[in-house]
Motif scaffolding. Structure first.
Motif, PDB file in Angstrom:
ATOM      1  N   VAL A  35       0.734  -1.159   0.053  1.00 32.53           N
ATOM      2  CA  VAL A  35      -0.129  -0.097  -0.042  1.00 32.53           C
ATOM      3  C   VAL A  35       0.726   1.119  -0.148  1.00 32.53           C
ATOM      4  CG1 VAL A  35      -1.787   1.256   1.166  1.00 32.53           C
ATOM      5  CG2 VAL A  35      -1.924  -1.264   1.218  1.00 32.53           C
ATOM      6  N   GLU A  36       1.887   1.210   1.034  1.00 33.16           N
ATOM      7  CA  GLU A  36       2.772   2.482   1.034  1.00 33.16           C
ATOM      8  C   GLU A  36       3.496   2.788  -0.428  1.00 33.16           C
ATOM      9  OE1 GLU A  36       4.946   1.428   4.394  1.00 33.16           O
ATOM     10  OE2 GLU A  36       3.399   1.855   5.687  1.00 33.16           O
ATOM     11  N   ASP A  37       3.924   1.624  -0.980  1.00 34.80           N
ATOM     12  CA  ASP A  37       4.587   1.750  -2.194  1.00 34.80           C
ATOM     13  C   ASP A  37       3.510   2.593  -3.460  1.00 34.80           C
ATOM     14  OD1 ASP A  37       6.819   0.926  -1.361  1.00 34.80           O
ATOM     15  OD2 ASP A  37       6.600  -1.174  -2.126  1.00 34.80           O
ATOM     16  N   ALA A  38       2.458   1.922  -3.355  1.00 28.23           N
ATOM     17  CA  ALA A  38       1.363   2.343  -4.331  1.00 28.23           C
ATOM     18  C   ALA A  38       1.258   3.950  -3.879  1.00 28.23           C
ATOM     19  CB  ALA A  38      -0.039   1.639  -4.077  1.00 28.23           C
ATOM     20  N   ILE A  39       0.977   4.366  -2.558  1.00 26.41           N
ATOM     21  CA  ILE A  39       1.064   5.712  -2.352  1.00 26.41           C
ATOM     22  C   ILE A  39       2.038   6.560  -2.897  1.00 26.41           C
ATOM     23  CG2 ILE A  39       0.595   7.162  -0.460  1.00 26.41           C
ATOM     24  CD1 ILE A  39      -1.025   4.887   0.863  1.00 26.41           C
ATOM     25  N   SER A  40       3.205   5.896  -2.519  1.00 28.51           N
ATOM     26  CA  SER A  40       4.574   6.929  -2.637  1.00 28.51           C
ATOM     27  C   SER A  40       4.532   6.920  -4.335  1.00 28.51           C
ATOM     28  CB  SER A  40       5.565   6.245  -2.312  1.00 28.51           C
ATOM     29  OG  SER A  40       5.829   5.055  -2.719  1.00 28.51           O
ATOM     30  N   GLY A  41       4.163   5.927  -5.014  1.00 30.50           N
ATOM     31  CA  GLY A  41       4.030   6.161  -6.812  1.00 30.50           C
ATOM     32  C   GLY A  41       3.065   6.952  -7.124  1.00 30.50           C
ATOM     33  N   GLY A  42       2.121   7.329  -6.137  1.00 31.81           N
ATOM     34  CA  GLY A  42       1.086   8.089  -6.524  1.00 31.81           C
ATOM     35  C   GLY A  42      -0.023   7.700  -7.516  1.00 31.81           C
ATOM     36  N   ASP A  43      -0.266   6.153  -7.396  1.00 35.45           N
ATOM     37  CA  ASP A  43      -1.169   5.407  -8.171  1.00 35.45           C
ATOM     38  C   ASP A  43      -2.380   5.258  -7.191  1.00 35.45           C
ATOM     39  OD1 ASP A  43      -2.623   3.867  -9.614  1.00 35.45           O
ATOM     40  OD2 ASP A  43      -0.739   2.298 -10.304  1.00 35.45           O
ATOM     41  N   ARG A  44      -3.282   5.913  -7.343  1.00 38.29           N
ATOM     42  CA  ARG A  44      -4.645   5.834  -6.399  1.00 38.29           C
ATOM     43  C   ARG A  44      -5.225   4.676  -6.489  1.00 38.29           C
ATOM     44  NH1 ARG A  44      -9.933   7.463  -5.486  1.00 38.29           N
ATOM     45  NH2 ARG A  44      -9.906   8.474  -3.183  1.00 38.29           N
ATOM     46  N   ALA A  45      -5.474   4.308  -7.986  1.00 38.80           N
ATOM     47  CA  ALA A  45      -6.234   2.964  -8.050  1.00 38.80           C
ATOM     48  C   ALA A  45      -5.461   1.703  -7.585  1.00 38.80           C
ATOM     49  CB  ALA A  45      -6.556   2.737  -9.512  1.00 38.80           C
ATOM     50  N   LYS A  46      -4.238   1.552  -7.591  1.00 45.20           N
ATOM     51  CA  LYS A  46      -3.517   0.634  -7.262  1.00 45.20           C
ATOM     52  C   LYS A  46      -3.360   0.455  -5.653  1.00 45.20           C
ATOM     53  CE  LYS A  46       1.116  -1.451  -7.993  1.00 45.20           C
ATOM     54  NZ  LYS A  46       2.389  -1.209  -8.245  1.00 45.20           N
ATOM     55  N   ALA A  47      -3.221   1.936  -5.253  1.00 39.93           N
ATOM     56  CA  ALA A  47      -3.220   2.142  -3.860  1.00 39.93           C
ATOM     57  C   ALA A  47      -4.430   1.571  -3.031  1.00 39.93           C
ATOM     58  CB  ALA A  47      -3.031   3.654  -3.234  1.00 39.93           C
ATOM     59  N   LEU A  48      -5.594   1.900  -3.455  1.00 38.85           N
ATOM     60  CA  LEU A  48      -6.860   1.464  -3.067  1.00 38.85           C
ATOM     61  C   LEU A  48      -7.084  -0.088  -2.895  1.00 38.85           C
ATOM     62  CD1 LEU A  48      -9.567   4.167  -4.497  1.00 38.85           C
ATOM     63  CD2 LEU A  48      -9.072   3.707  -2.188  1.00 38.85           C
ATOM     64  N   SER A  49      -6.661  -0.784  -4.433  1.00 39.24           N
ATOM     65  CA  SER A  49      -6.896  -2.128  -4.303  1.00 39.24           C
ATOM     66  C   SER A  49      -5.985  -2.820  -3.354  1.00 39.24           C
ATOM     67  CB  SER A  49      -6.513  -2.649  -5.509  1.00 39.24           C
ATOM     68  OG  SER A  49      -5.369  -2.233  -6.036  1.00 39.24           O
ATOM     69  N   ALA A  50      -4.905  -2.042  -3.260  1.00 42.07           N
ATOM     70  CA  ALA A  50      -3.652  -2.645  -2.113  1.00 42.07           C
ATOM     71  C   ALA A  50      -4.290  -2.708  -0.885  1.00 42.07           C
ATOM     72  CB  ALA A  50      -2.490  -2.106  -2.245  1.00 42.07           C
ATOM     73  N   LEU A  51      -5.116  -1.619  -0.647  1.00 47.50           N
ATOM     74  CA  LEU A  51      -5.458  -1.338   0.923  1.00 47.50           C
ATOM     75  C   LEU A  51      -6.743  -2.290   1.167  1.00 47.50           C
ATOM     76  CD1 LEU A  51      -5.674   0.387   3.299  1.00 47.50           C
ATOM     77  CD2 LEU A  51      -7.080   1.833   2.463  1.00 47.50           C
ATOM     78  N   LYS A  52      -7.508  -2.387   0.018  1.00 48.50           N
ATOM     79  CA  LYS A  52      -8.596  -3.619  -0.068  1.00 48.50           C
ATOM     80  C   LYS A  52      -8.035  -4.940   0.542  1.00 48.50           C
ATOM     81  CE  LYS A  52     -12.240  -2.910  -2.358  1.00 48.50           C
ATOM     82  NZ  LYS A  52     -13.369  -2.605  -3.440  1.00 48.50           N
ATOM     83  N   THR A  53      -6.878  -5.459   0.205  1.00 49.03           N
ATOM     84  CA  THR A  53      -6.294  -6.656   0.396  1.00 49.03           C
ATOM     85  C   THR A  53      -5.467  -6.392   1.795  1.00 49.03           C
ATOM     86  OG1 THR A  53      -4.348  -6.072  -0.953  1.00 49.03           O
ATOM     87  CG2 THR A  53      -6.021  -7.288  -1.934  1.00 49.03           C
ATOM     88  N   ALA A  54      -5.017  -5.386   2.252  1.00 52.13           N
ATOM     89  CA  ALA A  54      -4.138  -5.212   3.388  1.00 52.13           C
ATOM     90  C   ALA A  54      -5.092  -5.028   4.605  1.00 52.13           C
ATOM     91  CB  ALA A  54      -3.188  -4.001   3.096  1.00 52.13           C
ATOM     92  N   GLU A  55      -6.313  -4.349   4.423  1.00 53.85           N
ATOM     93  CA  GLU A  55      -7.052  -4.245   5.552  1.00 53.85           C
ATOM     94  C   GLU A  55      -7.269  -5.474   6.377  1.00 53.85           C
ATOM     95  OE1 GLU A  55     -11.027  -1.819   6.761  1.00 53.85           O
ATOM     96  OE2 GLU A  55     -10.499  -1.598   4.837  1.00 53.85           O
ATOM     97  N   PRO A  56      -7.848  -6.469   5.523  1.00 54.21           N
ATOM     98  CA  PRO A  56      -8.171  -7.508   6.259  1.00 54.21           C
ATOM     99  C   PRO A  56      -7.128  -8.370   6.799  1.00 54.21           C
ATOM    100  CG  PRO A  56      -9.253  -7.903   4.213  1.00 54.21           C
ATOM    101  CD  PRO A  56      -8.374  -6.516   4.062  1.00 54.21           C
ATOM    102  N   GLU A  57      -5.805  -8.119   6.379  1.00 55.44           N
ATOM    103  CA  GLU A  57      -4.748  -8.678   7.013  1.00 55.44           C
ATOM    104  C   GLU A  57      -4.572  -8.195   8.452  1.00 55.44           C
ATOM    105  OE1 GLU A  57      -2.458 -11.294   6.509  1.00 55.44           O
ATOM    106  OE2 GLU A  57      -3.806 -12.044   5.037  1.00 55.44           O
ATOM    107  N   LEU A  58      -4.446  -6.717   8.313  1.00 53.65           N
ATOM    108  CA  LEU A  58      -4.211  -5.994   9.424  1.00 53.65           C
ATOM    109  C   LEU A  58      -5.413  -6.494  10.727  1.00 53.65           C
ATOM    110  CD1 LEU A  58      -3.730  -2.421   8.202  1.00 53.65           C
ATOM    111  CD2 LEU A  58      -2.385  -3.526   9.755  1.00 53.65           C
ATOM    112  N   MET A  59      -6.447  -6.593  10.359  1.00 54.23           N
ATOM    113  CA  MET A  59      -7.475  -6.806  11.297  1.00 54.23           C
ATOM    114  C   MET A  59      -7.478  -8.389  11.836  1.00 54.23           C
ATOM    115  SD  MET A  59      -9.147  -4.281  11.764  1.00 54.23           S
ATOM    116  CE  MET A  59      -9.171  -2.632  11.079  1.00 54.23           C
ATOM    117  N   ARG A  60      -6.875  -9.087  10.708  1.00 59.62           N
ATOM    118  CA  ARG A  60      -6.595 -10.628  11.167  1.00 59.62           C
ATOM    119  C   ARG A  60      -5.461 -10.574  12.145  1.00 59.62           C
ATOM    120  NH1 ARG A  60      -6.329 -12.898   6.343  1.00 59.62           N
ATOM    121  NH2 ARG A  60      -8.376 -12.692   6.172  1.00 59.62           N
ATOM    122  N   ALA A  61      -4.435  -9.649  11.941  1.00 63.59           N
ATOM    123  CA  ALA A  61      -3.227  -9.758  12.678  1.00 63.59           C
ATOM    124  C   ALA A  61      -3.736  -9.114  14.181  1.00 63.59           C
ATOM    125  CB  ALA A  61      -2.155  -8.912  12.165  1.00 63.59           C
ATOM    126  N   ALA A  62      -4.684  -8.110  14.260  1.00 64.68           N
ATOM    127  CA  ALA A  62      -5.160  -7.581  15.507  1.00 64.68           C
ATOM    128  C   ALA A  62      -5.885  -8.677  16.272  1.00 64.68           C
ATOM    129  CB  ALA A  62      -6.074  -6.394  15.073  1.00 64.68           C
TER     130      ALA A  62
END
Length: 88
Positions: A35-62
């Motif tokens: 997600v951070e790489d997509a944000i730093s690259g400035g690609d909004r669509a890629k960042a949104l899709s990366a966040l959509k996959t990262a959020e469940p991982e974060l919540m699962r870790a929690a």
């Protein structure tokens, strides 16, 4: 060094749990990095899709106790905020 039988078993369990938690933490960080790489690259669509996959991982870790639940929510919130700034 552990003296009692139960303390020795607890030590073995701790070693196993540590390995599992390290793997979970590493997996979570990998998704965050995407997600951070997509944000730093400035690609909004890629960042949104990366966040959509990262959020469940974060919540699962929690949920598994690797990180605190409020830490996971804070990370998701901050990433969402950064992605929101990309659209402007």
């Amino acid at each position: 060094m552990a003296n009692t039988k139960s303390a020795k078993k607890a030590t073995r369990k701790i070693v196993r749990r540590t390995e599992v938690n390290k793997a979970r933490r590493s997996r979570m960080r990998s998704y965050l990095r995407m997600v951070e790489d997509a944000i730093s690259g400035g690609d909004r669509a890629k960042a949104l899709s990366a966040l959509k996959t990262a959020e469940p991982e974060l919540m699962r870790a929690a949920q598994r106790g690797v990180i605190h639940r409020k830490t996971a929510s804070r990370k998701v919130s901050r990433l969402t905020q950064q992605i929101g700034k990309l659209g402007q």
